[in-house]
Design a protein around this motif. Structure first.
Motif, mmCIF file in Angstrom:
data_model
loop_
_atom_site.group_PDB
_atom_site.id
_atom_site.type_symbol
_atom_site.label_atom_id
_atom_site.label_comp_id
_atom_site.label_asym_id
_atom_site.label_seq_id
_atom_site.Cartn_x
_atom_site.Cartn_y
_atom_site.Cartn_z
ATOM 1 N N HIS A 37 0.829 -1.208 0.000
ATOM 2 C CA HIS A 37 0.000 0.000 0.000
ATOM 3 C C HIS A 37 0.860 1.253 0.000
ATOM 4 C CE1 HIS A 37 -2.080 3.152 2.542
ATOM 5 N NE2 HIS A 37 -2.861 3.086 1.488
ATOM 6 N N ASN A 38 1.912 1.274 0.829
ATOM 7 C CA ASN A 38 2.778 2.446 0.894
ATOM 8 C C ASN A 38 3.550 2.664 -0.401
ATOM 9 O OD1 ASN A 38 5.710 3.647 1.936
ATOM 10 N ND2 ASN A 38 3.904 4.571 2.897
ATOM 11 N N SER A 39 3.771 1.602 -1.151
ATOM 12 C CA SER A 39 4.519 1.710 -2.407
ATOM 13 C C SER A 39 3.664 2.212 -3.566
ATOM 14 C CB SER A 39 5.131 0.349 -2.760
ATOM 15 O OG SER A 39 6.027 -0.066 -1.746
ATOM 16 N N LEU A 40 2.385 2.482 -3.315
ATOM 17 C CA LEU A 40 1.509 3.039 -4.350
ATOM 18 C C LEU A 40 1.711 4.540 -4.538
ATOM 19 C CD1 LEU A 40 -1.848 1.226 -3.435
ATOM 20 C CD2 LEU A 40 -0.238 0.613 -5.258
ATOM 21 N N ALA A 41 2.586 5.135 -3.737
ATOM 22 C CA ALA A 41 2.951 6.552 -3.869
ATOM 23 C C ALA A 41 1.740 7.482 -3.771
ATOM 24 C CB ALA A 41 3.706 6.788 -5.181
ATOM 25 N N GLY A 42 0.810 7.130 -2.893
ATOM 26 C CA GLY A 42 -0.341 8.001 -2.661
ATOM 27 C C GLY A 42 -1.494 7.822 -3.630
ATOM 28 N N TYR A 43 -1.401 6.845 -4.544
ATOM 29 C CA TYR A 43 -2.469 6.647 -5.523
ATOM 30 C C TYR A 43 -3.775 6.239 -4.832
ATOM 31 C CZ TYR A 43 -5.227 4.563 -9.297
ATOM 32 O OH TYR A 43 -6.236 4.234 -10.180
ATOM 33 N N LYS A 44 -4.870 6.828 -5.281
ATOM 34 C CA LYS A 44 -6.205 6.494 -4.780
ATOM 35 C C LYS A 44 -7.092 6.074 -5.943
ATOM 36 C CE LYS A 44 -10.366 8.755 -2.944
ATOM 37 N NZ LYS A 44 -10.836 7.682 -2.057
ATOM 38 N N PRO A 45 -7.526 4.820 -5.993
ATOM 39 C CA PRO A 45 -8.485 4.424 -7.027
ATOM 40 C C PRO A 45 -9.763 5.249 -6.885
ATOM 41 C CG PRO A 45 -7.584 2.499 -5.916
ATOM 42 C CD PRO A 45 -7.166 3.692 -5.121
ATOM 43 N N PRO A 46 -10.432 5.550 -7.969
ATOM 44 C CA PRO A 46 -11.652 6.365 -7.900
ATOM 45 C C PRO A 46 -12.663 5.830 -6.902
ATOM 46 C CG PRO A 46 -10.992 6.023 -10.184
ATOM 47 C CD PRO A 46 -10.099 5.149 -9.348
ATOM 48 N N LYS A 47 -13.158 6.717 -6.046
ATOM 49 C CA LYS A 47 -14.247 6.420 -5.095
ATOM 50 C C LYS A 47 -13.907 5.288 -4.126
ATOM 51 C CE LYS A 47 -17.721 7.892 -8.484
ATOM 52 N NZ LYS A 47 -18.935 7.506 -9.244
ATOM 53 N N THR A 48 -12.600 5.085 -3.868
ATOM 54 C CA THR A 48 -12.177 3.967 -3.025
ATOM 55 C C THR A 48 -11.306 4.465 -1.884
ATOM 56 O OG1 THR A 48 -12.192 2.530 -4.982
ATOM 57 C CG2 THR A 48 -11.077 1.693 -3.014
ATOM 58 N N GLY A 49 -11.797 4.301 -0.645
ATOM 59 C CA GLY A 49 -11.039 4.720 0.520
ATOM 60 C C GLY A 49 -10.327 3.579 1.228
ATOM 61 N N ARG A 50 -10.835 2.354 1.047
ATOM 62 C CA ARG A 50 -10.220 1.156 1.618
ATOM 63 C C ARG A 50 -10.385 0.005 0.638
ATOM 64 N NH1 ARG A 50 -12.126 -1.126 6.952
ATOM 65 N NH2 ARG A 50 -10.053 -2.077 6.878
ATOM 66 N N ILE A 51 -9.424 -0.912 0.651
ATOM 67 C CA ILE A 51 -9.549 -2.158 -0.094
ATOM 68 C C ILE A 51 -9.436 -3.295 0.915
ATOM 69 C CG2 ILE A 51 -8.532 -3.676 -1.833
ATOM 70 C CD1 ILE A 51 -7.474 -1.159 -3.237
ATOM 71 N N CYS A 52 -10.451 -4.140 0.973
ATOM 72 C CA CYS A 52 -10.467 -5.289 1.875
ATOM 73 C C CYS A 52 -10.451 -6.569 1.041
ATOM 74 C CB CYS A 52 -11.707 -5.267 2.764
ATOM 75 S SG CYS A 52 -11.809 -3.816 3.827
ATOM 76 N N ILE A 53 -9.507 -7.448 1.323
ATOM 77 C CA ILE A 53 -9.410 -8.725 0.615
ATOM 78 C C ILE A 53 -9.806 -9.830 1.587
ATOM 79 C CG2 ILE A 53 -7.912 -10.295 -0.664
ATOM 80 C CD1 ILE A 53 -6.125 -7.862 -1.295
ATOM 81 N N GLN A 54 -10.887 -10.518 1.293
ATOM 82 C CA GLN A 54 -11.408 -11.585 2.144
ATOM 83 C C GLN A 54 -10.895 -12.936 1.641
ATOM 84 O OE1 GLN A 54 -13.278 -11.376 4.845
ATOM 85 N NE2 GLN A 54 -14.254 -9.359 4.816
ATOM 86 N N ILE A 55 -10.173 -13.651 2.511
ATOM 87 C CA ILE A 55 -9.682 -14.986 2.158
ATOM 88 C C ILE A 55 -10.583 -16.024 2.816
ATOM 89 C CG2 ILE A 55 -7.767 -16.610 2.304
ATOM 90 C CD1 ILE A 55 -5.886 -14.248 2.546
ATOM 91 N N LYS A 56 -11.220 -16.838 2.000
ATOM 92 C CA LYS A 56 -12.056 -17.940 2.496
ATOM 93 C C LYS A 56 -11.652 -19.231 1.800
ATOM 94 C CE LYS A 56 -16.091 -15.027 3.547
ATOM 95 N NZ LYS A 56 -16.195 -15.325 4.998
ATOM 96 N N GLU A 57 -12.185 -20.338 2.282
ATOM 97 C CA GLU A 57 -11.859 -21.636 1.688
ATOM 98 C C GLU A 57 -12.269 -21.681 0.224
ATOM 99 O OE1 GLU A 57 -12.667 -26.398 2.531
ATOM 100 O OE2 GLU A 57 -13.366 -24.881 3.948
ATOM 101 N N LYS A 58 -13.423 -21.090 -0.088
ATOM 102 C CA LYS A 58 -13.861 -20.974 -1.465
ATOM 103 C C LYS A 58 -14.136 -19.512 -1.774
ATOM 104 C CE LYS A 58 -15.980 -25.562 -1.792
ATOM 105 N NZ LYS A 58 -17.230 -26.318 -2.093
ATOM 106 N N ARG A 59 -13.830 -19.113 -2.970
ATOM 107 C CA ARG A 59 -14.061 -17.724 -3.366
ATOM 108 C C ARG A 59 -15.563 -17.444 -3.348
ATOM 109 N NH1 ARG A 59 -11.246 -14.636 -8.462
ATOM 110 N NH2 ARG A 59 -12.462 -12.714 -8.299
ATOM 111 N N PHE A 60 -15.961 -16.385 -2.629
ATOM 112 C CA PHE A 60 -17.388 -16.116 -2.474
ATOM 113 C C PHE A 60 -17.863 -14.909 -3.276
ATOM 114 C CE2 PHE A 60 -15.524 -13.195 0.437
ATOM 115 C CZ PHE A 60 -16.440 -12.186 0.691
ATOM 116 N N LEU A 61 -16.950 -14.161 -3.866
ATOM 117 C CA LEU A 61 -17.310 -13.032 -4.728
ATOM 118 C C LEU A 61 -16.605 -13.178 -6.065
ATOM 119 C CD1 LEU A 61 -16.928 -9.966 -2.304
ATOM 120 C CD2 LEU A 61 -19.077 -10.963 -3.090
ATOM 121 N N GLN A 62 -17.339 -12.983 -7.137
ATOM 122 C CA GLN A 62 -16.727 -13.016 -8.458
ATOM 123 C C GLN A 62 -16.421 -11.611 -8.972
ATOM 124 O OE1 GLN A 62 -15.750 -15.955 -9.671
ATOM 125 N NE2 GLN A 62 -16.639 -16.765 -7.766
#
Length: 235
Positions: A37-62
């Motif tokens: 995250h720190n290596s993104l040099a301050g980049y902000k994707p449009p309309k995105t304040g946080r990115i959450c990656i959920q790890i589960k046994e099976k992928r639940f979002l496509q």
């Protein structure tokens, strides 16, 4: 405009949860996601304040989903394989997991993929040694230069200053404290380090009256810093 505050990985698998490895996993994944995250040099994707990656046994979002400015992504991992890897191999595994999830989202949401690719190569190319140098600054007398350096491990954040004066260079630790990853106070302090006078380089806030700096003539660190978690300061 609010920045992209963090990229956080949430684990909801079974082979690591409830074992002695869970604490070590949390530290490792937080360390890598913070570095990325720190290596993104301050980049902000449009309309995105946080990115959450959920790890589960099976992928639940496509597809990426949003709740306000929080973007949630889905991923899986081979926990058995991960636990057999060396420490640096685990770091690389986690970097690949995070980067793959984010690049897939970038393709679907129109984010600038080149910035995430650059962050990936910065982390990988450093051999997972997290050290962030701020811009070098000259003293008012133009005879000395100083630069703040923030170094991190899974456990410790270290703020150092490197001073070049009279043809000699010295490096001094201003603070060592518990690493709070993307919420770490040392990001703020390192970014605002400057020459206080021709003798002293470091952090001096007029609004809070906090300071921590190095006087190279006295060869001494001076501070009255009051962080959010004072007990976390090591020295």
């Amino acid at each position: 405009m609010w920045p992209l505050t963090d990229i956080t990985v949430y684990y909801d698998g079974n082979k690591i949860k409830g074992t002695t490895f869970v604490g070590e996993f949390k530290k490792a994944v937080n360390f890598i996601s913070d570095y990325y995250h720190n290596s993104l040099a301050g980049y902000k994707p449009p309309k995105t304040g946080r990115i959450c990656i959920q790890i589960k046994e099976k992928r639940f979002l496509q597809e990426p989903t949003y709740f306000g400015a929080i973007c949630t992504l889905s991923s899986t991992m081979n926990e058995g394989k991960y636990l057999q890897l060396s420490k640096k191999e685990q770091y690389r595994y986690l970097l690949e997991l995070i980067h793959t999830a984010v690049i897939e989202a970038a393709e679907k949401l129109g984010w600038d993929k080149s910035i995430f690719e650059s962050a990936y190569h910065i982390v990988l190319g450093s051999d997972f040694v997290f050290e962030k140098r701020q811009k070098e600054k000259k003293a008012k007398n133009r005879k000395s230069t100083g630069v703040a350096i923030l170094a991190k491990t899974e456990d410790i954040s270290t703020l150092k200053v490197q001073i070049t004066a009279g043809g000699a260079t010295s490096e001094v630790v201003l603070l060592e404290k518990k690493n709070w990853f993307w919420w770490d106070d040392l990001y703020r302090i390192a970014a605002k380090c400057k020459w206080i006078d021709d003798d002293s380089f470091g952090f001096d806030s007029k609004s809070t009256n906090e300071f921590v700096y190095y006087s190279f003539r006295e060869d001494k660190v001076k501070r009255n810093i009051n962080l959010a978690d004072p007990a976390s300061i090591i020295k």
